[in-house]
Design an enzyme around this catalytic site. Structure first.
Site, PDB file in Angstrom:
ATOM      1  N   LYS A 129       7.068   3.280 -10.293  1.00 21.55           N
ATOM      2  CA  LYS A 129       6.107   2.572 -12.493  1.00 21.55           C
ATOM      3  C   LYS A 129       7.557   2.769 -12.724  1.00 21.55           C
ATOM      4  O   LYS A 129       8.103   2.090 -13.864  1.00 21.55           O
ATOM      5  CB  LYS A 129       5.292   3.476 -12.778  1.00 21.55           C
ATOM      6  CG  LYS A 129       4.013   3.388 -11.849  1.00 21.55           C
ATOM      7  CD  LYS A 129       2.529   3.916 -12.310  1.00 21.55           C
ATOM      8  CE  LYS A 129       1.158   3.322 -11.858  1.00 21.55           C
ATOM      9  NZ  LYS A 129       0.549   2.977 -12.823  1.00 21.55           N
ATOM     10  N   LYS A 210      -4.798  -7.566   1.822  1.00 23.73           N
ATOM     11  CA  LYS A 210      -6.218  -7.096   1.153  1.00 23.73           C
ATOM     12  C   LYS A 210      -6.463  -7.822  -0.180  1.00 23.73           C
ATOM     13  O   LYS A 210      -5.083  -8.168  -1.220  1.00 23.73           O
ATOM     14  CB  LYS A 210      -5.685  -5.634   0.715  1.00 23.73           C
ATOM     15  CG  LYS A 210      -6.840  -4.407   0.435  1.00 23.73           C
ATOM     16  CD  LYS A 210      -6.290  -3.148  -0.270  1.00 23.73           C
ATOM     17  CE  LYS A 210      -6.747  -2.542  -1.338  1.00 23.73           C
ATOM     18  NZ  LYS A 210      -6.457  -1.702  -1.416  1.00 23.73           N
ATOM     19  N   LYS A 213      -6.447  -7.397  -7.092  1.00 21.80           N
ATOM     20  CA  LYS A 213      -5.179  -7.481  -8.582  1.00 21.80           C
ATOM     21  C   LYS A 213      -4.202  -8.675  -9.292  1.00 21.80           C
ATOM     22  O   LYS A 213      -4.216  -9.395  -9.506  1.00 21.80           O
ATOM     23  CB  LYS A 213      -6.024  -6.413  -9.776  1.00 21.80           C
ATOM     24  CG  LYS A 213      -7.304  -6.015  -9.844  1.00 21.80           C
ATOM     25  CD  LYS A 213      -6.688  -4.724 -10.912  1.00 21.80           C
ATOM     26  CE  LYS A 213      -8.071  -3.956 -10.587  1.00 21.80           C
ATOM     27  NZ  LYS A 213      -7.919  -2.123 -10.853  1.00 21.80           N
TER      28      LYS A 213
HETATM   29  P1  AMP Z   1      -7.611  -0.737  -7.613  1.00 15.80           P
HETATM   30  O1  AMP Z   1      -7.934  -2.374  -8.160  1.00 15.80           O
HETATM   31  O2  AMP Z   1      -6.751  -1.034  -6.862  1.00 15.80           O
HETATM   32  O3  AMP Z   1      -7.874   0.331  -8.946  1.00 15.80           O
HETATM   33  O4  AMP Z   1      -9.462  -0.105  -6.899  1.00 15.80           O
HETATM   34  C1  AMP Z   1     -10.100   0.244  -7.246  1.00 15.80           C
HETATM   35  C2  AMP Z   1     -11.090   0.845  -5.926  1.00 15.80           C
HETATM   36  O5  AMP Z   1     -11.408  -0.236  -5.058  1.00 15.80           O
HETATM   37  C3  AMP Z   1     -10.172   2.076  -4.931  1.00 15.80           C
HETATM   38  O6  AMP Z   1     -11.290   2.708  -4.864  1.00 15.80           O
HETATM   39  C4  AMP Z   1      -9.636   1.244  -3.935  1.00 15.80           C
HETATM   40  O7  AMP Z   1      -9.675   1.287  -2.825  1.00 15.80           O
HETATM   41  C5  AMP Z   1     -10.725  -0.418  -3.493  1.00 15.80           C
HETATM   42  N1  AMP Z   1     -10.565  -1.884  -3.223  1.00 15.80           N
HETATM   43  C6  AMP Z   1      -9.093  -1.940  -4.182  1.00 15.80           C
HETATM   44  N2  AMP Z   1      -8.872  -3.270  -3.138  1.00 15.80           N
HETATM   45  C7  AMP Z   1      -9.692  -2.950  -2.183  1.00 15.80           C
HETATM   46  C8  AMP Z   1     -10.356  -4.472  -0.760  1.00 15.80           C
HETATM   47  N3  AMP Z   1      -9.565  -5.077  -1.067  1.00 15.80           N
HETATM   48  N4  AMP Z   1     -11.461  -3.921  -0.512  1.00 15.80           N
HETATM   49  C9  AMP Z   1     -12.025  -2.792  -0.221  1.00 15.80           C
HETATM   50  N5  AMP Z   1     -11.472  -1.029  -1.121  1.00 15.80           N
HETATM   51  C10 AMP Z   1     -10.998  -2.030  -2.597  1.00 15.80           C
END
Ligand code: AMP
Ligand code: TRP
Length: 351
Positions: A129, A210, A213
């Site tokens: 970052k 995956k 966002k």
């Molecule tokens: P983040 O959006 O990276 O802050 O992730 C928030 C939570 O969602 C975390 O526990 C991630 O492991 C889960 N997560 C994010 N994207 C995925 C995805 N495509 N599939 C499964 N879990 C996800």
């Protein structure tokens, strides 16, 4: 170190609780999508009865990178409403906003004073970052100490995090052990819990990456929790699949698209793999699969969207629920902070 401190440092954690305590932190940034829901939030709602769970919306962490104040305020409320809409029950678990409980910032200060700078400079997320910022805020370096404060104030046993946050939980363990060693047994040393893969939702436009966002701007990549049924249908019907017609789970990269659609269906319906495949016996090709998956996703998300809209339309109720969460969080965090202050020699009332 005095003999007393040394003795205390060796003592075993003496906490026995009926249920394990879990602490999770979620940043209020970006829209919640189907990957977040199926990979994380749905599991939290299911497990909230088995564990004493604290879910914290970490607005203080969010400001370690530049934020537009109005956007941050809106996203914090919106995430709270979304988590409640997804089924986190304020009667069962504790949902609160980090900035509402001042003990987090105070505890972070005390922990700063026992954390060597070198430990923070080694953090890979910090290095990544910081490389993207022209001027690096001190808060960005200090981010993992605030995270340690979040976790340690609650004597959490388990911290569910993605792989990327494991290093921060390990640092939290080091900070806890150092404090315990210097000042006597104070904190439970927490365990990181990395969820099993399986509920890994892939991008609909590209089943090799995956759902994230980061790619939300690419059309047809994500299903957002707030997408209209028509939009969900469009994204799922356009999902990339192979040129065959076999509807089964598979590790073959060729079939990643079909695998992803079946996985989404399976996690939502909570069926076994076998039952999931059986549900598609007799289906006419991927068109049928996609239609069925779209219907399933829409049926799951529609009541969530309705609850979300209702919560966002009643700010007083949302504030009331968040205030209850913060009150309960404070009832745990404040005595812990007092204990920390007492141990390091800060004058506190009532002792
Ligand atoms: P983040 O959006 O990276 O802050 O992730 C928030 C939570 O969602 C975390 O526990 C991630 O492991 C889960 N997560 C994010 N994207 C995925 C995805 N495509 N599939 C499964 N879990 C996800
Ligand atoms: N740093 C975590 C993330 O970006 C969020 C977080 C803050 C957290 N405090 C926490 C996670 C405490 C678990 C426990 O995902």
């Amino acid at each position: 170190m005095t003999a007393e401190q040394e003795q205390a440092g060796r003592a075993k954690p003496a906490l026995k609780r009926a249920k394990k305590r879990v602490f999770s932190g979620i940043q209020p940034s970006g829209d919640v999508h189907l990957g977040n829901y199926l990979g994380a939030v749905k599991g939290w709602t299911r497990r909230q009865h088995e564990r004493e769970s604290f879910h914290c919306i970490v607005d203080l962490h969010a400001i370690t990178v530049p934020q537009e104040p109005e956007t941050l305020r809106r996203q914090t409320r919106s995430l709270a409403a979304m988590l409640l809409a997804c089924g986190l029950d304020p009667k069962v678990c504790t949902l609160f906003v980090q900035g509402h409980v001042s003990a987090h910032a105070e505890a972070a200060w005390i922990l700063n004073c026992v954390t060597p700078l070198g430990w923070l400079e080694r953090m890979t997320q910090y290095k990544d970052k910081a490389a993207k910022q022209e001027s690096v805020p001190t808060g960005l370096l200090d981010y993992p100490v605030l995270m340690a404060a979040d976790i340690l104030l609650y004597d959490a046993d388990e911290v569910p995090v993605g792989e990327d946050q494991k290093q921060h939980v390990e640092l939290t363990r080091d900070i806890a052990e150092r404090f315990n060693h210097l000042y006597g047994e104070t904190f439970v040393v927490p365990q990181p819990v990395i969820p099993e893969v399986g509920a890994r939702v892939m991008g609909l436009d590209n089943p090799m990456v995956k759902m994230s966002k980061t790619f939300a701007h690419i059309r047809g990549h994500v299903v957002r929790m707030l997408d209209e049924p028509k939009e969900i249908e469009r994204s799922v019907l356009r999902a990339v699949t192979d040129s065959g017609n076999e509807i089964r789970f598979s590790d073959d990269p060729e079939k990643a698209g079909v695998n992803n659609l079946l996985g989404i269906y399976q996690v939502i319906t909570e069926k076994s793999r076998e039952q999931t495949e059986r549900d598609f016996v007799g289906a006419r090709g991927y068109g049928d699969l996609k239609k069925r998956v779209a219907e399933t996703v829409i049926a799951e998300l529609t009541p969530i969207r309705d609850r979300y809209e209702r919560l966002m339309g009643d700010p007083a109720e949302l504030d009331r629920l968040l205030a209850i969460g913060a009150d309960h969080a404070r009832s745990i965090a404040s005595p812990k902070l007092e204990e920390m202050k007492r141990k390091v020699g800060l004058t506190t009332q009532a002792h």
